[in-house]
Design a protein around this motif. Sequence first.
Motif, PDB file in Angstrom:
ATOM      1  N   GLY A 536     -28.546  32.545 -22.476  1.00  0.00           N
ATOM      2  CA  GLY A 536     -29.099  32.279 -23.898  1.00  0.00           C
ATOM      3  C   GLY A 536     -30.273  31.270 -23.820  1.00  0.00           C
ATOM      4  O   GLY A 536     -30.926  31.434 -24.827  1.00  0.00           O
ATOM      5  N   VAL A 542     -28.472  29.751 -29.086  1.00  0.00           N
ATOM      6  CA  VAL A 542     -27.762  30.580 -29.941  1.00  0.00           C
ATOM      7  C   VAL A 542     -28.692  31.263 -31.142  1.00  0.00           C
ATOM      8  O   VAL A 542     -28.583  32.268 -31.434  1.00  0.00           O
ATOM      9  N   VAL A 545     -30.755  33.947 -29.555  1.00  0.00           N
ATOM     10  CA  VAL A 545     -30.112  35.254 -29.598  1.00  0.00           C
ATOM     11  C   VAL A 545     -29.925  35.934 -30.752  1.00  0.00           C
ATOM     12  O   VAL A 545     -29.818  37.195 -31.043  1.00  0.00           O
TER      13      VAL A 545
END
Length: 565
Positions: A536, A542, A545
């Motif tokens: 990722g 995060v 993504v």
Amino acid sequence: MSDLTGQPPRSEPSDGEGEVTVLGTAHVSEASVREVEERIAEDRPDVVAVELDQGRYRQMKGEQPDDLDASDLLRGNTVFQFLAYWMLSYIQTQLGDRFDIEPGADMMAAIDSAEEHGIDVALVDRDIQETIQRFWARMTLTEKLRMVGGLAFGVTDSRVVGIMVGLIVGLIAGPALALFGGAVGITEAVYLRAATAALLGLAAALLVDQVAGLAVGGDSRLAAALGSGGAVATVAAMTGAADALVGSLLGGFAVTIIGSLALGVTGGLAFGIVAAGLIGLRGPVEPEAGGIDEMDIEELTDADVVTVMMEEFRQFSPGGAEALIDERDAYIAHQLIGLRNAGYDVLAVVGAGHRAGIEGYLDDPSSLPPMESLTGTETGSGIPWGKIVGIGLSVGFVAFFVLLAMAGVQNGFLLRLFGAWFLINAVFAAGFAKLAGARWSSAGVGGAVAWMTSINPALAPGWFAGYAELRHLTVNVGDISTLNALLSDETKPLGEIVSEMFEVPLFKLIMVVALTNIGSIVASVLFVSYVLPLFGTELGGVDGVSRLMLEGARNSAELIWRTIT
């Protein structure tokens, strides 16, 4: 007419309605054997009905040594149903050993005496596998865990249970620490120290194990290895002398994985050992007043051992006890009423715990539930949370790849991500299968399909590994007796007993299936906790993504809309 042993009745029924006499026995009582033989010789009934099904009858007669279909044990809940069957067998074997009589000797005496006097034998019990399946399906998840846990405490040392619980807790805690450890102050330096201590301790334990094996064995060898490994790990954790070397050899990602797992497993084992110690301090559990340990064996004619145990189950699992006791009372009564209506005089030899229920139905046949409600398999009650979660994971996994692809993420990245998923599942599934003693070919089969089965709730890699292993194993229902004998042996050290259990084909098959599945589950957890965050970072972490998945969802919706319009 009930299901006879395969031969047509030799005796002619009397005119009008016959008569049924119910003789309650204890399955482990020598006095019950004598009473059965005397009653058959005195009464000379037309038919002797026994609390057996076709499979158990053929097994007793030596005609069917393998009435457990090994391939059935590879399917889902059947493994746990087998554990329930094994538990019942183990408890009866223990009581049989205590009172020096073969379990089921009363039924065998009834069959032999009937054949000696030329009397027909009727098998009036429901198929045991059907009964166990219905018993398992009626129990709630909590009740199943309590039952399996009770079996574990009944056949293993509390230390072993504590260690197993600790390992499970640790394997869950390790990935959680990797994801959220920073929030509680766990730094990379802490992970490095834990990884160094774990690796050096493991290396020392393996070395001492091999050296000690030349001089000692059993528990002494295990204690020496664990003690040495623990001492080395403690020194490494306190001094940090090898941290720099280990850090340079492994790299940050490997340090995080090993360190977080080491912290989790260490904490879990500490929890398990403390729990086992507290259990040990309580000492042996005193039997309840009036319990099995305080009963004279002849008193078991008022409640046979299986029924005594099931009455305890009834307190927390009414449904399970209903399938194992109440439904069988009704099923047997149906069979006996059929014989009575056909004009036969019947002596029914059943466990004494069933006598009252059967006689109640014989006195009032109108109270019998329909036969259709007593046969067939059940799917269980309640919401199938396991299937729901499994389907959710499958959909989520596929959606993750599809949305990233629709957002324009390069195929090379997706291919590398899929390759990591395939590799980690293959390594752990095959590795755990090999720990269970699987052949390399069987372990390879389980590892090869683990990536697919991890996202498909209808499949499991253990099934594939188990089917491959079955090509080299001869599984026999007699393996249960072998396992019972091993578990009852108090002269051998625990390590030797466990080693010999893995040499029993049936146990080995179950462990190969179970550990292959566990390996795949562990791999999935590690992938989500460690590998996915690493990949990722290439997409902006995060947040990155999440933005890409939202973009993929918008692109997908636009594509669908354009296709429709």
